[in-house]
Motif scaffolding. Structure first.
Motif, mmCIF file in Angstrom:
data_model
loop_
_atom_site.group_PDB
_atom_site.id
_atom_site.type_symbol
_atom_site.label_atom_id
_atom_site.label_comp_id
_atom_site.label_asym_id
_atom_site.label_seq_id
_atom_site.Cartn_x
_atom_site.Cartn_y
_atom_site.Cartn_z
ATOM 1 N N GLY B 368 9.900 8.073 3.971
ATOM 2 C CA GLY B 368 8.574 8.547 4.358
ATOM 3 C C GLY B 368 8.677 9.981 4.853
ATOM 4 O O GLY B 368 9.777 10.535 4.932
ATOM 5 N N TYR B 369 7.544 10.594 5.172
ATOM 6 C CA TYR B 369 7.561 11.995 5.622
ATOM 7 C C TYR B 369 6.968 12.099 7.015
ATOM 8 O O TYR B 369 6.015 11.399 7.349
ATOM 9 C CB TYR B 369 6.775 12.869 4.640
ATOM 10 N N ASP B 370 7.572 12.993 7.832
ATOM 11 C CA ASP B 370 7.015 13.207 9.173
ATOM 12 C C ASP B 370 5.907 14.253 9.109
ATOM 13 O O ASP B 370 5.537 14.718 8.028
ATOM 14 C CB ASP B 370 8.131 13.579 10.161
ATOM 15 N N ASP B 371 5.409 14.626 10.285
ATOM 16 C CA ASP B 371 4.257 15.538 10.322
ATOM 17 C C ASP B 371 4.579 16.914 9.740
ATOM 18 O O ASP B 371 3.688 17.625 9.284
ATOM 19 C CB ASP B 371 3.765 15.695 11.770
ATOM 20 N N ASN B 372 5.888 17.302 9.774
ATOM 21 C CA ASN B 372 6.261 18.605 9.201
ATOM 22 C C ASN B 372 6.486 18.535 7.696
ATOM 23 O O ASN B 372 6.855 19.522 7.074
ATOM 24 C CB ASN B 372 7.563 19.097 9.856
ATOM 25 N N GLY B 373 6.326 17.336 7.127
ATOM 26 C CA GLY B 373 6.554 17.188 5.690
ATOM 27 C C GLY B 373 8.014 17.009 5.345
ATOM 28 O O GLY B 373 8.420 17.142 4.201
ATOM 29 N N ASP B 374 8.842 16.708 6.336
ATOM 30 C CA ASP B 374 10.269 16.450 6.085
ATOM 31 C C ASP B 374 10.503 14.967 5.856
ATOM 32 O O ASP B 374 9.873 14.128 6.493
ATOM 33 C CB ASP B 374 11.106 16.901 7.291
ATOM 34 N N LEU B 375 11.426 14.672 4.934
ATOM 35 C CA LEU B 375 11.740 13.273 4.623
ATOM 36 C C LEU B 375 12.500 12.632 5.768
ATOM 37 O O LEU B 375 13.397 13.245 6.352
ATOM 38 C CB LEU B 375 12.597 13.223 3.349
ATOM 39 N N PHE B 376 12.104 11.410 6.131
ATOM 40 C CA PHE B 376 12.968 10.636 7.013
ATOM 41 C C PHE B 376 13.215 9.299 6.338
ATOM 42 O O PHE B 376 12.369 8.781 5.619
ATOM 43 C CB PHE B 376 12.391 10.508 8.431
ATOM 44 N N MET B 377 14.433 8.783 6.492
ATOM 45 C CA MET B 377 14.793 7.565 5.775
ATOM 46 C C MET B 377 15.547 6.597 6.667
ATOM 47 O O MET B 377 16.761 6.497 6.592
ATOM 48 C CB MET B 377 15.599 7.897 4.517
ATOM 49 N N PRO B 378 14.799 5.902 7.563
ATOM 50 C CA PRO B 378 15.452 4.987 8.485
ATOM 51 C C PRO B 378 15.841 3.671 7.806
ATOM 52 O O PRO B 378 15.257 3.282 6.789
ATOM 53 C CB PRO B 378 14.365 4.723 9.535
ATOM 54 N N PHE B 379 16.845 3.008 8.378
ATOM 55 C CA PHE B 379 17.188 1.665 7.938
ATOM 56 C C PHE B 379 16.129 0.721 8.516
ATOM 57 O O PHE B 379 15.865 0.734 9.710
ATOM 58 C CB PHE B 379 18.578 1.266 8.433
ATOM 59 N N THR B 380 15.491 -0.043 7.676
ATOM 60 C CA THR B 380 14.378 -0.867 8.121
ATOM 61 C C THR B 380 14.665 -2.343 7.889
ATOM 62 O O THR B 380 15.205 -2.725 6.845
ATOM 63 C CB THR B 380 13.097 -0.478 7.360
ATOM 64 N N SER B 381 14.323 -3.146 8.877
ATOM 65 C CA SER B 381 14.442 -4.604 8.700
ATOM 66 C C SER B 381 13.099 -5.235 9.010
ATOM 67 O O SER B 381 12.461 -4.908 10.017
ATOM 68 C CB SER B 381 15.559 -5.141 9.598
ATOM 69 N N ARG B 382 12.644 -6.110 8.098
ATOM 70 C CA ARG B 382 11.369 -6.798 8.304
ATOM 71 C C ARG B 382 11.636 -8.285 8.386
ATOM 72 O O ARG B 382 12.209 -8.867 7.457
ATOM 73 C CB ARG B 382 10.423 -6.545 7.122
ATOM 74 N N LYS B 383 11.251 -8.880 9.470
ATOM 75 C CA LYS B 383 11.289 -10.346 9.589
ATOM 76 C C LYS B 383 9.853 -10.803 9.793
ATOM 77 O O LYS B 383 9.281 -10.585 10.846
ATOM 78 C CB LYS B 383 12.188 -10.759 10.758
ATOM 79 N N GLN B 384 9.306 -11.402 8.743
ATOM 80 C CA GLN B 384 7.876 -11.729 8.768
ATOM 81 C C GLN B 384 7.652 -13.153 8.275
ATOM 82 O O GLN B 384 8.383 -13.625 7.395
ATOM 83 C CB GLN B 384 7.123 -10.751 7.850
ATOM 84 N N SER B 385 6.667 -13.805 8.846
ATOM 85 C CA SER B 385 6.398 -15.158 8.377
ATOM 86 C C SER B 385 4.936 -15.524 8.580
ATOM 87 O O SER B 385 4.227 -14.898 9.360
ATOM 88 C CB SER B 385 7.287 -16.163 9.092
ATOM 89 N N GLY B 386 4.524 -16.535 7.846
ATOM 90 C CA GLY B 386 3.150 -16.998 7.962
ATOM 91 C C GLY B 386 2.995 -18.374 7.358
ATOM 92 O O GLY B 386 3.903 -18.866 6.677
ATOM 93 N N PHE B 387 1.893 -19.010 7.622
ATOM 94 C CA PHE B 387 1.654 -20.338 7.060
ATOM 95 C C PHE B 387 0.170 -20.539 6.808
ATOM 96 O O PHE B 387 -0.669 -19.765 7.275
ATOM 97 C CB PHE B 387 2.185 -21.436 7.985
ATOM 98 N N TYR B 388 -0.144 -21.572 6.052
ATOM 99 C CA TYR B 388 -1.527 -22.025 5.951
ATOM 100 C C TYR B 388 -1.506 -23.537 6.015
ATOM 101 O O TYR B 388 -0.507 -24.178 5.664
ATOM 102 C CB TYR B 388 -2.210 -21.524 4.677
ATOM 103 N N ALA B 389 -2.614 -24.102 6.504
ATOM 104 C CA ALA B 389 -2.753 -25.551 6.559
ATOM 105 C C ALA B 389 -4.182 -25.872 6.186
ATOM 106 O O ALA B 389 -5.113 -25.249 6.710
ATOM 107 C CB ALA B 389 -2.439 -26.064 7.953
ATOM 108 N N GLN B 390 -4.367 -26.781 5.271
ATOM 109 C CA GLN B 390 -5.728 -27.104 4.841
ATOM 110 C C GLN B 390 -5.949 -28.608 4.740
ATOM 111 O O GLN B 390 -5.021 -29.376 4.499
ATOM 112 C CB GLN B 390 -6.028 -26.438 3.493
ATOM 113 N N LEU B 391 -7.186 -28.983 4.950
ATOM 114 C CA LEU B 391 -7.586 -30.376 4.872
ATOM 115 C C LEU B 391 -8.789 -30.445 3.939
ATOM 116 O O LEU B 391 -9.787 -29.764 4.171
ATOM 117 C CB LEU B 391 -7.965 -30.860 6.270
#
Lengths: 290, 481
Positions: B368-391
């Motif tokens: 991604g780019y910061d406000d100065n237009g310079d590239l930054f490339m951090p190591f990213t980890s996403r732990k995401q979850s969700g569910f649905y339940a229906q009747l």
């Protein structure tokens, strides 16, 4: 040593059994009449289910996976639940066209055939009325077809199946005389049916269907149709419903308007506690004569 | 020499003459035969017409009795012969099952279409990634969601072929085209082509068989608006046990835009493109591996179906040509658990519960780019979850009603091990009422609120009413459990 021999015998016996899956109770009964202890039969449809709308339970797939023979009613009666079950069964033996697939509708002459079908006519079957089992004279030819197929699959026990067939046919023709006499007394009787389930029986014995509670096959009734029916179907003695529809309010209303009796009939072997095909026709005769 | 040639010429000529004579004779003979046949047919047709009323009477009686059996047979044969000579290579008997499904809806929504298009679910769902097909109920007012052509037929004794071809107003797509084996020994089944993955419960189902008009949140954010539909191969094995036990694995191309993707990209170190380029290569291809196990058993009138699913693959997400350019390269693991329980009350009524839980573990480099237009490339980890339940309950032959609760309950995203502090607890809830005159037509009303949407860091709940119409014509196969 003896124990091992006995165990072996036991296992070989249980393995020797031909595994059959039948879509309906009456088919299972017919297979049992011919195969007796040489076959192990499982039925897909439950007696309380509408034969058109059976739930395709995944547990049935497990049964089909192991089957040597699948016997069906045919004429599109199972079209709403059986194809995905066969497709998921991963069993080459019971695929349509193979030896382990038997469609009984191929052996009888179907009635109520339409020259042209369209869904605007409701749930009509292009092949004709699929409820052919309700003509007791159709049963012997079906028993023969099942025997021949069991012989093909399991030649070793062919003479056993043939002997059972002979015995069954003897008992059946004895009962047929009784039923023919009994049902003939009902000649000219006027009934209203919910669905054209019993057309084969009523046609055979000249019982006339003066109307149906559903306006078109598979289309639920409405107030207007019920009112029209109560005018058209004057003189009907019974309003006949299959057991799985026994609580239907429209059928009760029609019976009230016509001053007819609401008559619940078994829809299959197992329905209304009928234990076999003999019992099914005995019950039909008893209730219609009552 | 010349003589010989001449002789040969004369002979061949005379022979030819003779041939011609005999041919002519044969032709005459045939013409005469045809005329005779025609006369016969005419006579028979006349006879048949006269017969018709009689036949009708016979049919109405107990047993149909043909007046003159031999006459009828001969007529039938002649007719068939005639038909055959007109189209001897006719193959209409092999026409596949063809059906067409039309889906159209009316939508009322508290957000206008421009705003709705911009809404996002932070680090989970961005609309610019989901342009094109598969968007249902997109606009306020009337929508034509799709017209879907469906084909099926056995190819030969060994394979069945299925194809699903949805048409939209913009164009056509080949959503599915796959062959399935009909007779592998040992309880195996092989599927090859492009198909809906058997990951989870809802994924393999076509939108027209869904109980609700919209897709549940976990599916939308992890698998996208179309779900996991991929090119590849599927192998399953049904265990030879008294209950349903299915093992399966899939090797898929892995082009899914929400969680996977195969194409590499190049990133410039400056937002304005004046810096140097960093190249990110393609992933291995095929890229996605799926495994699942499903089991089912009955307890009286209660049928249970449950399963575990796992998907793993490399990830390439490229949104560099958007307003806020960003990209991601890494790998993703997706876990799923599903449970369906259906209780049949009688031949008409049932109550059915369905629920699924999805968990995503995504690791890699973000660009991604910061406000100065310079590239930054951090190591990213996403732990995401969700569910649905229906009747869902069917309480009348033509009526069903249901409720559904959906929730993204975990949205933990760390860049260079700093937690981004993103909103979690993103819910949506809906209620539906459906009227289906027959199996072939459905009219559904769905109302509800989706509280997962954000715009520039501010929650923008979307309240929705969808009136959906779905019609099917032609030869359409039955749906599984």
């Amino acid at each position: 040593m003896r124990l091992i021999a006995l165990l072996f015998l036991f296992f070989s016996l249980s393995f020797a059994q031909i595994k059959v899956v039948a879509t309906y109770g009456w088919i299972a009964d017919l297979v049992k009449q011919i195969g007796k202890e040489k076959v192990q039969v499982h039925t897909i449809a439950k007696p309380y289910e509408d034969f058109h709308f059976v739930l395709p339970r995944p547990s049935e797939i497990a049964k089909l996976r192991q089957a040597d023979l699948l016997v069906i009613n045919g004429a599109s009666l199972e079209v709403g639940f059986l194809p995905p079950l066969i497709q998921q069964s991963n069993n080459p033996k019971i695929q349509p066209g193979r030896e382990g697939f038997l469609d009984l509708s191929q052996f009888v002459e179907l009635i109520d055939k339409h020259k042209k079908v369209s869904r605007e006519m409701g749930d009509v079957h292009p092949e004709g009325n699929p409820h052919y089992v309700f003509d007791p004279h159709n049963v012997p030819v079906l028993a023969r077809a099942i025997t021949e197929r069991l012989c093909q699959i399991n030649q070793k026990n062919c003479s056993y199946y043939r002997a059972n067939l002979e015995d069954f046919l003897r008992r059946w023709s004895a009962k047929l005389r009784e039923w023919d006499a009994g049902f003939s007394k009902l000649k000219g009787l006027k009934v209203v049916q919910y669905h054209k389930t019993y057309n084969y029986l009523f046609n055979r014995y000249s019982i006339s269907t003066v109307g149906t509670v559903e306006p078109l096959p598979g289309i639920p009734p409405n107030a207007r149709h019920v009112e029209n029916l109560s005018k058209q179907a004057q003189g009907a003695r019974f309003v006949v419903v299959e057991a799985f529809r026994s609580k239907d309010g429209y059928a009760q209303r029609v019976a009230e308007l016509l001053g007819a009796k609401l008559l619940v009939l078994p829809s299959d072997v197992g329905s209304e506690n009928t234990k076999d095909l003999f019992d099914l026709f005995d019950t039909l005769l008893r209730r219609l004569s009552g | 020499m010349k003589k010989v040639l001449l002789l040969l010429g004369i002979f061949s000529f005379s022979f030819a003459q003779e041939d011609l004579e005999s041919l002519k004779r044969q032709l005459e003979e045939q013409k005469r035969l045809i005329k005779e046949l025609e006369k016969k047919i005419e006579a028979l047709e006349k006879a048949q017409k006269e017969e018709e009323p009689q036949k009708k009477e016979a049919r109405e009686g107990t047993r149909p009795a043909p007046a003159d059996r031999s006459l009828q047979l001969r007529l039938k044969f002649d007719e068939r012969l005639r038909a055959y000579q007109i189209s001897p290579f006719k193959q209409t008997a092999f026409l596949p099952d063809i059906s067409f499904i039309a889906d159209t809806s009316f939508v009322a929504r508290n957000r206008n279409d421009q705003t709705f298009k911009k809404l996002e679910i932070p680090e989970l769902y961005y609309t610019h990634a989901n342009d094109g097909h598969g968007k249902l109920n997109e606009k306020r007012g009337f929508n034509l969601n799709y017209g879907e052509l469906y084909l099926y037929a056995p190819v030969d004794p060994y394979f069945d072929l299925y194809a699903t071809i949805p048409f939209s107003e913009e164009g056509v797509e080949l959503e599915e085209a796959y062959a399935v084996t009909r007779g592998l020994p040992g309880g195996f089944q092989l599927k090859v082509g492009k198909f809906r993955s058997s990951f989870g419960r809802l994924n393999a189902q076509h939108p027209h068989t869904w109980d609700f008009a919209t897709q549940p949140l976990p599916y939308k954010v992890f698998l996208g608006d179309d779900g996991l539909v991929e090119k590849g191969i599927h192998l399953n094995w049904l265990a030879p046990v008294p209950f349903y036990l299915l093992f399966g694995m899939e090797v898929l191309q892995g082009e899914n835009e929400q969680s996977f993707g195969t194409e590499g990209f190049s990133v410039n170190t400056k937002k304005d493109g004046t810096g140097s380029n960093i190249e990110v290569g393609d992933t291995r291809k095929p890229n996605l591996y799926v495994g699942f196990i499903k089991t089912s058993f009955d307890l009286g009138r209660l049928s249970l179906l449950t399963g575990l699913s796992y998907a793993t693959g490399k990830t390439r997400i490229n949104h560099l040509d958007t307003e806020e350019p960003h990209a991601f390269a890494g790998k993703t693991k997706l876990y799923g658990f599903d449970l369906t329980a259906k209780y049949t009350i009688d031949s008409i009524r049932y109550v059915s519960f369905q629920g699924e839980y999805l968990y995503r573990d995504m690791k890699g480099t973000s660009y991604g780019y910061d406000d100065n237009g310079d590239l930054f490339m951090p190591f990213t980890s996403r732990k995401q979850s969700g569910f649905y339940a229906q009747l869902v309950a069917r309480f009348h032959k033509q009526w069903r009603a249901g409720i559904r609760y959906e929730l993204i309950n975990k949205n933990e995203v760390k860049s260079d091990s700093t937690d981004r502090g993103l909103p979690k607890n993103l819910p949506a809830y809906y209620a539906m009422l459906e009227f289906s005159p027959t199996e072939f037509s459905r009219i559904g009303l769905q109302v509800g609120e989706n509280r997962a949407y954000y715009l520039e860091g501010v929650r923008k709940p979307v309240k929705e009413l969808i009136l959906q119409f779905n019609f099917a014509i032609g030869a359409h196969g039955a749906h599984p459990f």
